[in-house]
Design a protein around this motif. Structure first.
Motif, PDB file in Angstrom:
ATOM      1  N   GLY A   3      14.346  14.643  91.066  1.00 29.53           N
ATOM      2  CA  GLY A   3      13.777  15.658  90.438  1.00 29.53           C
ATOM      3  C   GLY A   3      14.485  16.882  91.008  1.00 29.53           C
ATOM      4  O   GLY A   3      13.908  18.181  90.445  1.00 29.53           O
ATOM      5  N   ALA A   4      15.643  16.606  91.484  1.00 24.62           N
ATOM      6  CA  ALA A   4      16.322  18.044  91.904  1.00 24.62           C
ATOM      7  C   ALA A   4      16.901  18.697  90.853  1.00 24.62           C
ATOM      8  O   ALA A   4      17.431  17.992  89.779  1.00 24.62           O
ATOM      9  CB  ALA A   4      17.447  17.674  92.970  1.00 24.62           C
ATOM     10  N   ALA A   5      17.112  20.097  90.815  1.00 22.92           N
ATOM     11  CA  ALA A   5      17.743  20.670  89.649  1.00 22.92           C
ATOM     12  C   ALA A   5      18.908  20.546  89.878  1.00 22.92           C
ATOM     13  O   ALA A   5      19.860  20.309  90.738  1.00 22.92           O
ATOM     14  CB  ALA A   5      17.410  22.261  89.751  1.00 22.92           C
ATOM     15  N   ALA A   6      19.789  20.477  88.641  1.00 28.09           N
ATOM     16  CA  ALA A   6      21.291  20.256  88.348  1.00 28.09           C
ATOM     17  C   ALA A   6      21.959  21.378  89.121  1.00 28.09           C
ATOM     18  O   ALA A   6      21.206  22.507  89.181  1.00 28.09           O
ATOM     19  CB  ALA A   6      21.628  19.929  87.190  1.00 28.09           C
ATOM     20  N   GLU A   7      23.219  21.531  89.371  1.00 28.44           N
ATOM     21  CA  GLU A   7      23.986  22.473  90.269  1.00 28.44           C
ATOM     22  C   GLU A   7      23.942  23.454  89.069  1.00 28.44           C
ATOM     23  O   GLU A   7      24.217  22.918  87.919  1.00 28.44           O
ATOM     24  CB  GLU A   7      25.171  21.801  90.540  1.00 28.44           C
ATOM     25  CG  GLU A   7      25.068  21.158  91.809  1.00 28.44           C
ATOM     26  CD  GLU A   7      26.343  20.581  92.238  1.00 28.44           C
ATOM     27  OE1 GLU A   7      27.430  21.538  92.276  1.00 28.44           O
ATOM     28  OE2 GLU A   7      26.607  19.849  93.049  1.00 28.44           O
ATOM     29  N   PRO A   8      23.893  24.716  89.429  1.00 28.92           N
ATOM     30  CA  PRO A   8      24.023  25.659  88.446  1.00 28.92           C
ATOM     31  C   PRO A   8      25.506  25.789  87.854  1.00 28.92           C
ATOM     32  O   PRO A   8      26.330  25.578  88.674  1.00 28.92           O
ATOM     33  CB  PRO A   8      23.632  26.923  89.099  1.00 28.92           C
ATOM     34  CG  PRO A   8      23.770  26.819  90.577  1.00 28.92           C
ATOM     35  CD  PRO A   8      23.696  25.158  90.699  1.00 28.92           C
ATOM     36  N   THR A   9      25.628  25.837  86.797  1.00 27.38           N
ATOM     37  CA  THR A   9      26.781  26.248  86.050  1.00 27.38           C
ATOM     38  C   THR A   9      27.209  27.468  85.714  1.00 27.38           C
ATOM     39  O   THR A   9      26.386  28.454  85.917  1.00 27.38           O
ATOM     40  CB  THR A   9      27.112  25.405  84.827  1.00 27.38           C
ATOM     41  OG1 THR A   9      26.003  25.857  83.885  1.00 27.38           O
ATOM     42  CG2 THR A   9      26.586  23.909  84.840  1.00 27.38           C
ATOM     43  N   ALA A  10      28.627  27.696  85.943  1.00 20.61           N
ATOM     44  CA  ALA A  10      29.023  29.218  85.891  1.00 20.61           C
ATOM     45  C   ALA A  10      28.756  29.772  84.508  1.00 20.61           C
ATOM     46  O   ALA A  10      28.915  28.802  83.478  1.00 20.61           O
ATOM     47  CB  ALA A  10      30.544  29.147  85.944  1.00 20.61           C
TER      48      ALA A  10
END
Length: 171
Positions: A66-73
């Motif tokens: 349930g961790a948030a996906a890595e933020p994309t640029a």
């Protein structure tokens, strides 16, 4: 002289006797192994492998916890108009001058032209007081222009994406 009694067997020394003599006891054979220890070891090994595999997968991030996906640029802005800034004269070290004109590359999202005085202020702070050799060197000039572009992107908060030198005269 005492008489010695010897037993002679036809087999090898240490081998089990196939024939039992009247005074010899039959050698007791060890109980047959049922394989119980071997099965226990295999079960323990299998359980250990499963536990290690699950632990490695969990720590390695295979399972979605349930961790948030890595933020994309954020997507790169698209260029809009170029705002021409009137040239200004700056004081350099040693009594020299630099006349500099700027072109601000605006993003396509900008509806109204921003105030150019922020760009002039940033240029004055960055270029003033430098030596004539610094501002005349092409590598230093490119580095200063890149630094000015970074400052203007921050100052204009996404309205400006680049800067061009439209006038650059030293005296």
């Amino acid at each position: 002289m005492p008489i010695e009694q010897r037993v002679i067997s036809g087999g090898k020394i240490g081998a089990k006797n196939a024939q039992q003599g009247p005074g010899l006891k039959a050698a007791e054979e060890p109980p047959a192994k049922s394989g119980g220890k071997r099965v226990k070891l295999l079960v323990i090994g299998a359980v250990l492998l499963v536990v290690l595999g699950v632990g490695a997968a969990y720590l390695g991030g295979v399972f979605d916890r349930g961790a948030a996906a890595e933020p994309t640029a954020p997507p790169a802005p698209t260029p809009g108009e170029v705002l021409a800034v009137d040239p200004v004269s700056l004081n350099l070290a040693g009594g020299h001058y630099l006349r500099i004109g700027l072109g601000l590359q605006l993003t396509s999202d900008v509806q109204e032209a921003p105030d150019p005085s922020k760009a002039v202020d940033a240029a004055i702070k960055l270029f003033s007081g430098r030596t004539m050799e610094e501002v005349s060197d092409p590598a230093t000039r490119d580095a200063l222009t890149a630094e000015l572009a970074v400052q203007l992107v921050e100052v204009y908060e996404g309205e400006v994406m680049d800067v061009y030198l439209t006038n650059y005269v030293t005296q």
